[in-house]
Design a protein around this motif. Structure first.
Motif, PDB file in Angstrom:
ATOM      1  N   GLY A 110       5.082 -40.505  26.512  1.00 10.94           N
ATOM      2  CA  GLY A 110       4.881 -39.235  26.377  1.00 10.94           C
ATOM      3  C   GLY A 110       3.982 -38.844  24.931  1.00 10.94           C
ATOM      4  O   GLY A 110       4.123 -39.625  24.051  1.00 10.94           O
ATOM      5  N   THR A 111       2.916 -37.985  24.941  1.00 10.39           N
ATOM      6  CA  THR A 111       2.221 -37.615  23.986  1.00 10.39           C
ATOM      7  C   THR A 111       2.399 -36.353  23.313  1.00 10.39           C
ATOM      8  O   THR A 111       2.969 -35.213  24.218  1.00 10.39           O
ATOM      9  CB  THR A 111       0.870 -37.605  24.355  1.00 10.39           C
ATOM     10  N   LEU A 112       2.362 -36.151  21.929  1.00 11.50           N
ATOM     11  CA  LEU A 112       2.606 -34.690  21.515  1.00 11.50           C
ATOM     12  C   LEU A 112       1.648 -33.757  21.986  1.00 11.50           C
ATOM     13  O   LEU A 112       2.168 -32.750  22.242  1.00 11.50           O
ATOM     14  CB  LEU A 112       2.493 -34.783  19.849  1.00 11.50           C
ATOM     15  N   GLY A 113       0.510 -34.325  22.182  1.00 12.32           N
ATOM     16  CA  GLY A 113      -0.491 -33.160  22.808  1.00 12.32           C
ATOM     17  C   GLY A 113      -0.357 -32.851  23.988  1.00 12.32           C
ATOM     18  O   GLY A 113      -0.322 -31.412  24.244  1.00 12.32           O
ATOM     19  N   GLY A 114       0.173 -33.906  25.053  1.00  8.50           N
ATOM     20  CA  GLY A 114       0.596 -33.292  26.330  1.00  8.50           C
ATOM     21  C   GLY A 114       1.675 -32.309  26.154  1.00  8.50           C
ATOM     22  O   GLY A 114       1.891 -31.310  27.029  1.00  8.50           O
ATOM     23  N   ASN A 115       2.832 -32.828  25.474  1.00 10.91           N
ATOM     24  CA  ASN A 115       4.087 -32.051  25.211  1.00 10.91           C
ATOM     25  C   ASN A 115       3.784 -30.535  24.755  1.00 10.91           C
ATOM     26  O   ASN A 115       4.428 -29.516  25.611  1.00 10.91           O
ATOM     27  CB  ASN A 115       4.898 -32.775  24.296  1.00 10.91           C
ATOM     28  N   ILE A 116       2.998 -30.211  24.013  1.00 11.35           N
ATOM     29  CA  ILE A 116       2.745 -28.840  23.360  1.00 11.35           C
ATOM     30  C   ILE A 116       1.803 -28.119  24.370  1.00 11.35           C
ATOM     31  O   ILE A 116       1.970 -26.862  24.406  1.00 11.35           O
ATOM     32  CB  ILE A 116       2.329 -28.864  22.112  1.00 11.35           C
ATOM     33  N   CYS A 117       1.048 -28.786  24.962  1.00  7.31           N
ATOM     34  CA  CYS A 117       0.047 -28.028  25.932  1.00  7.31           C
ATOM     35  C   CYS A 117       0.895 -27.670  27.161  1.00  7.31           C
ATOM     36  O   CYS A 117       0.581 -26.633  27.980  1.00  7.31           O
ATOM     37  CB  CYS A 117      -1.179 -28.881  26.639  1.00  7.31           C
ATOM     38  N   HIS A 118       1.980 -28.511  27.630  1.00  7.11           N
ATOM     39  CA  HIS A 118       3.006 -28.194  28.738  1.00  7.11           C
ATOM     40  C   HIS A 118       3.688 -26.856  28.274  1.00  7.11           C
ATOM     41  O   HIS A 118       4.046 -25.861  28.949  1.00  7.11           O
ATOM     42  CB  HIS A 118       3.627 -29.131  28.961  1.00  7.11           C
ATOM     43  N   ALA A 119       4.104 -26.944  26.762  1.00  8.45           N
ATOM     44  CA  ALA A 119       4.724 -25.623  26.207  1.00  8.45           C
ATOM     45  C   ALA A 119       5.959 -25.143  27.157  1.00  8.45           C
ATOM     46  O   ALA A 119       6.010 -23.880  27.267  1.00  8.45           O
ATOM     47  CB  ALA A 119       3.670 -24.426  26.268  1.00  8.45           C
ATOM     48  N   ASP A 120       6.735 -26.080  27.212  1.00  6.59           N
ATOM     49  CA  ASP A 120       8.176 -25.783  27.817  1.00  6.59           C
ATOM     50  C   ASP A 120       8.908 -24.969  26.746  1.00  6.59           C
ATOM     51  O   ASP A 120       8.950 -25.452  25.586  1.00  6.59           O
ATOM     52  CB  ASP A 120       8.851 -26.970  28.106  1.00  6.59           C
ATOM     53  N   PRO A 121       9.588 -23.889  26.922  1.00  5.33           N
ATOM     54  CA  PRO A 121      10.258 -23.252  25.831  1.00  5.33           C
ATOM     55  C   PRO A 121      11.201 -23.762  25.425  1.00  5.33           C
ATOM     56  O   PRO A 121      11.705 -23.490  24.164  1.00  5.33           O
ATOM     57  CB  PRO A 121      10.620 -21.930  26.394  1.00  5.33           C
ATOM     58  N   ALA A 122      11.876 -24.804  26.201  1.00  5.91           N
ATOM     59  CA  ALA A 122      12.987 -25.565  25.691  1.00  5.91           C
ATOM     60  C   ALA A 122      12.730 -26.790  24.841  1.00  5.91           C
ATOM     61  O   ALA A 122      13.576 -27.332  23.986  1.00  5.91           O
ATOM     62  CB  ALA A 122      13.730 -25.977  26.881  1.00  5.91           C
TER      63      ALA A 122
END
Lengths: 292, 820
Positions: A110-122
């Protein structure tokens, strides 16, 4: 449990990725580490008709410090960031928070970039980046723009990144020396998304708390920095009663809902507990560093 | 006591416990592991046949609805799709799925007219790839007319009309109601000094094997014969019922087992999956693979666990002896009823626990709701009654101020009282419960932990010490599936288990089991036992699994029976082989067979130096050189044996079921003692220590047994703290994935469950072995409930339902604090 039919394009450059997105329009999705998008596609929750794979753009996998700013390429994996000396020296809070994020195997892809673009509120990282005053570099056909974390996260699963744009870099100003910080969460299992998480940064000058950053996930529909709590603490002395009152204020300003894992009453309990714990831990840390 | 006049059949034990053994009792490494750990196991999904198609199902999105119409035309038109079948089309080629209840509840592998739970197949597709098959499923248009969804059995049992799932069975969702009363319950309650009452809840969970159910089927239209590769157990026992469903004579179906990537009960008897793949194979004329995906398995595997509501009363006399227990239980069976209330039969085998309780009553109401049906999951319903019994014991202790250790000890059946009939008529063959308890107390350092608990409480920390002393019935006699029907549809069985042992011409052995590898260690166990008997090197023994064409009787693993039953069959087979070896050697060495003995892979004449023949030499003679021996039939070519071992100790129940007979007698026992610390602000439970002492009789392999105990304990932790299928009011399953269905991971399980053993051999089984496959999950839930309740004693919190998730636990603490 197979995805709906989709086209696949492997991007060979940022420009290629952005141009492909631009040509295709709304139905395209960028694929980075695939730790959210792929399961969502398999479950039929995401049905893109074009997947633009940017996983090969290894130029964007860097983690480095430059001019007091931690610069993270959008395709750096969580583990790369977590283990980088640059992260530990410039933004130790990021490393501390990473201990609560997912499992080794997921962090490995997993990438931080992908993670924040996904923007899951949890998800933890949107909160952490917000508290760290990060900013995001977004590239589109007409060039680059830089958006502060506070504006980047618009709503659950919604960010400032337009359909034909791509996040390329995350910039985090180095934490101040002597700063106290803490991140805590309650999840059912280690590595799960938090039911509630809380993060805090603060410095203490002349016995007064300053530069207070405080926020929560799980306290409402969105990740949020709680300015009302920050305001209460800013300029005040860090006594236990005040911290407890601040935690109570966080509860009052929370509006969680029920889901299958936790009811709202439980989340409010956790908001109180997690808030008090991170505030106390951050204050303790500054004390340890001799700032008091 | 009148009970003790019941007849106990004579023991058929041939190999006595306590003898000196070379392999039995050692930590021999698993012979299964090398191929499994190097990724070379051949699972159902690894089966590939030329020309094979892939199947997918269209699942019902509704919990309860009438199917008004199905339009498959778009799906059929999709390139790569070979067949699309609706329930009606499938019903033209197949009958109902096997069901052991009487009268049966009709279930079809693809629904006709009506769907009864979310995930039930509505149409099936065979295509060139699974991707295409799933794409086609999305193109099928179904019109439904929703019916009232039954989610709560306490309401469903009163529903009539539209809310009834199976109107053909009558205008009610009560699948079965029966009151079982044993002994003088009313009299005992009348003379009781004190009675404790509790309402207890056990929530629905499931086994969650990593590998889902899967089958690859072929149909040979020239011979009219099906061949099905499937990861089901019991195929050599009731696999023939699939031929009945498929509408072919039984000899026109060959079932080939594949190893199972975990079952924990849930692959006990897979019927829907093989029938779906087989009917598509017949329709298309090509081999078809159907493997459940995770959603299919969670929503529709036909093997959800127990889902019960108890109202329970326990009666004590003036000496604090438990004298009677009665309970009313409502069990949510879901949409079908394949094993009837066998799960309660299972519970009735040990419902009074390790205690001397003279009478017991169980009033059982099985209710149909719009959920996946119940099947088997480690414990098969008796894990629930263990929880209930131990909760009642703890309730009595807490309500009447009794010491939980001494109260249990006082009420234990004493070692000298075995064999012991419990009120239901089942027999406990042997046991030493005080020894197990003492060992657990000592291993845990119980007194030490009590001191640490006191100290911690001064610091505002909440440590709890749990205790559960539970039964672990083993070696089931499958009769329990249908024994409790008002009218049994079948006679009772002996649940046999066969093996074939063949010594090849070079003296190596092949053991053929009749049931599949199930995630346990059947090859290791069988190898150890045969090596013991024939004094062979385990490296010279291999194990294989019979298909149904070549198979003999085999009930398979389940109910912690496999080791005991296979040991019995291997003893029989090796006796035959030993006899033949002695005969051959005696002739060659010019001695009498009675003078022979086996030693270190050789047959020798007792007391005559050098007069010996290796098994290898004798095997070569047996296979090739018939003419070197006398012309009498006992010398005929070959060195092999097929033997079937029937259940070692079963008796018939009485017609009125006031006496259930001996049906689950090989009785293990355990004491689990977890130590937990609870963060009272978050409800999080952390394990500080965990001791599990088991008595499974003679142990074949302590290492693999400890693996069973630890794995079962992990699942018990899941049932106690994390796992629950959450069905919404409309019958949707809200957590049908592994992100939301919370299985404990390595981080949530104590790093070292400290396992101890006490050995009380069975007088009825070979070597005195008892089963131990389910123990962990049968002991951990009540022990953890007890530990949590102990930790939260200052709040007066009761652990009367499971799972006690952090949110639920925090809720109880919040409530208790508000009341204080």
């Amino acid at each position: 449990m197979k995805p709906w039919p989709f086209e696949y394009h492997r991007a060979n450059s940022i420009e290629d990725a952005i141009a492909t997105l631009g040509r295709h329009g709304e139905g395209a999705r960028l694929l980075a580490g695939g730790q959210s998008l792929i399961p969502m596609m398999n479950l039929g929750l995401a049905t893109p008709d074009l997947v633009v794979d940017v996983g090969n753009l290894s130029d964007l996998a860097y983690v480095l410090v430059e001019d007091g700013v931690l610069r993270i390429g959008a395709l750096a994996t969580h583990n790369t960031i977590m283990e980088a000396d640059a992260s530990a020296s410039a933004c130790p809070m990021l490393v501390v928070a990473y201990h609560s994020v997912a499992h080794h195997t997921i962090r490995n892809r997993g990438t931080l970039g992908g993670n924040i673009c996904h923007a899951d509120p949890a998800s933890e990282m949107p909160l952490v980046l917000t508290l760290l005053d990060a900013s995001m570099v977004i590239r589109g056909a007409r060039g680059e723009r830089v958006v502060a974390a506070g504006n980047f996260f618009i709503d659950a699963f919604e960010t400032e990144v337009e359909p034909a744009e791509m996040l390329t870099e995350i910039r985090i100003p180095a934490q101040a020396a002597g700063e106290g910080y803490a991140f805590e969460e309650m999840s059912q299992r280690k590595g799960d998304f938090a039911i509630v998480s809380a993060g805090c940064r603060l410095s203490i000058r002349k016995g007064q708390m300053t530069n207070v950053r405080f926020g929560l996930t799980g306290a409402g529909a969105q990740t949020r920095r709680m300015s009302v709590v920050e305001a209460k603490l800013e300029g005040a002395g860090p006594d236990d009663r005040l911290l407890a009152e601040a935690a109570e204020l966080a509860v009052v300003n929370s509006d969680p809902s029920d889901d299958i894992h936790a009811d709202a009453a439980y989340r409010l309990d956790l908001v109180r507990t997690m808030s008090r714990r991170v505030l106390a831990a951050a204050v303790r840390m500054t004390a340890k560093q001799g700032a008091l | 006591m009148k009970d003790q006049t019941r007849r106990i059949p004579a023991s058929r034990q041939r190999e006595k416990p306590g003898q000196k053994t070379k392999w039995i009792g050692t930590d021999m490494k698993r012979v299964e592991d090398p191929r499994l750990l190097t990724g070379q196991g051949r699972y159902a999904d690894d089966v590939s046949v030329p020309g094979m198609l892939h199947a997918a199902t269209l699942s019902s999105p509704h919990a309860h609805a009438r199917i008004i119409s199905i339009d498959v035309s778009k799906a059929r038109a999709l390139p790569g799709v070979v067949a699309v079948m609706t329930g009606e089309a499938v019903a033209r080629l197949t009958g109902p799925l096997p069901c052991f209840s009487n009268p049966p509840v009709e279930q079809r592998c693809v629904a006709i007219d009506r769907v009864r739970h979310v995930g039930e197949p509505v149409a099936i597709i065979a295509a060139e790839s699974r991707y295409i098959a799933e794409d086609a499923a999305r193109l099928i248009e179904v019109e439904y007319e929703p019916l009232p969804a039954m989610n709560d059995p306490r309401k469903a049992m009163h529903a009539i009309g539209e809310g009834v799932l199976h109107p053909a069975r009558g205008d009610t969702n009560v699948a079965m109601h029966r009151n079982f009363s044993f002994g003088d319950v009313a009299g005992d309650f009348a003379r009781a000094t004190r009675v404790v009452k509790r309402s207890l809840r056990w929530a629905r969970s499931g086994a969650q094997p990593l590998e889902t159910c899967g089958a690859v089927s072929e149909y040979d239209s020239a011979t009219g014969k099906f061949t099905i590769h499937v990861n089901s157990s019991m195929y050599n026992y009731v696999g023939w019922l699939l031929a009945v469903t498929l509408g072919v004579p039984v000899h026109k179906l060959n079932i080939i087992p594949t190893i199972a990537g975990g079952s924990f009960g849930s692959k006990l008897f897979i019927h829907k999956v093989p029938v779906i793949s087989a009917v598509l194979a017949r329709e298309t004329g090509r081999p078809v693979k159907y493997l459940e995906d995770r959603s299919d398995n969670i929503l529709a595997c036909d093997h959800h666990g127990s889902d019960r509501f108890y109202d329970c009363e326990l009666a004590l006399d003036h000496n604090d002896k438990m004298i009677s227990m009665r309970c009313k239980v409502i069990d949510d069976y879901g949409a079908y009823f394949q094993f009837d209330i066998g799960h309660h039969g299972n519970a009735l085998s040990q419902i009074t626990g390790p205690y001397q309780i003279g009478s017991v009553e169980a009033d059982i109401t099985a209710v149909m709701t719009n959920k996946c049906q119940q099947g088997a999951y480690r414990g098969f319903g008796s894990e629930v009654s263990n929880y209930v019994m131990e909760r009642m014991v703890d309730a009595a202790c807490s309500e009447f101020g009794l010491d939980p250790v001494e109260f249990r000890r006082k009420n234990f059946i004493k070692p000298e009282q075995f064999p012991y009939f419990i009120p239901t008529g089942n027999l406990y063959d042997s046991g030493n419960y005080p020894a197990v308890l003492d060992k657990a107390l000592q291993m845990l350092d119980y007194d030490g932990w009590r001191n640490k608990q006191k100290e911690a409480r001064k610091e505002g920390r909440y440590i709890g010490i749990g205790l559960a002393t539970c039964q672990e019935r083993s070696v089931f006699s499958a009769t329990e599936f249908w024994m409790l029907n008002h009218e049994a549809g079948f006679a009772l069985t002996s649940s046999p288990e066969g093996v074939k042992v063949k010594i090849d011409p070079t003296g190596n052995a092949v053991i053929t089991l009749q049931a599949p590898f199930w995630g346990n260690s059947p090859e290791t166990m069988a190898t150890m036992i045969l090596a013991e008997h024939l004094t062979m090197d385990p490296a010279n023994i291999s194990v294989t699994y019979a298909d149904t064409d070549s198979g003999i009787a085999g009930t398979g693993p389940g109910g912690s029976r496999f080791t005991v039953m296979v040991a019995g069959a291997i003893v029989s087979a090796s006796q035959v082989i030993r006899k033949k070896l002695f005969l051959l050697a005696a002739h060659l060495l010019d001695a009498d067979p009675s003078e022979m003995e086996l030693f270190d892979g050789k047959v020798r004449v007792k007391g005559r130096q050098g007069a010996e023949k290796s098994i290898a030499d004798l095997a070569m003679m047996a296979h090739f050189f018939r003419l070197s021996f006398p012309d009498t039939p006992e010398f005929d070519t070959g060195l092999d044996a097929s033997c079937t071992y029937d259940h070692p100790l079963t008796t018939m129940p009485s017609e009125d079921r006031k006496d259930l007979g001996i049906f689950y007698p090989i009785m293990g026992h355990m004491c689990h003692m977890p130590v937990v610390e609870i963060d009272v602000e978050t409800g999080k439970v952390k394990f500080l220590d965990y001791v599990a002492v088991h008595d499974c009789g003679t142990i074949v392999n302590p290492m693999t047994l400890a693996g069973h105990v630890r794995g079962g304990t992990a699942q018990g932790i899941g049932s106690a703290i994390y796992e629950e299928y959450k069905y919404a009011d409309d019958g949707q399953l809200l957590n049908a994935n592994f992100a939301d269905y919370i299985l404990p991971s390595v981080n949530e399980v104590p790093p070292n469950v400290r396992v101890g053993h006490v050995v009380t051999p069975s007088p009825f089984t070979e070597y005195g072995i008892k089963g131990g496959g389910e123990g962990g999950r049968m002991g951990a839930p009540p022990a953890i409930a007890s530990a949590i309740e102990d930790a939260l004693k200052p709040f007066g919190v009761k652990a009367d339902f499971l799972p006690l998730t952090p949110a639920k636990l925090r809720g109880l603490i919040r409530q208790a604090t508000a009341n204080q």
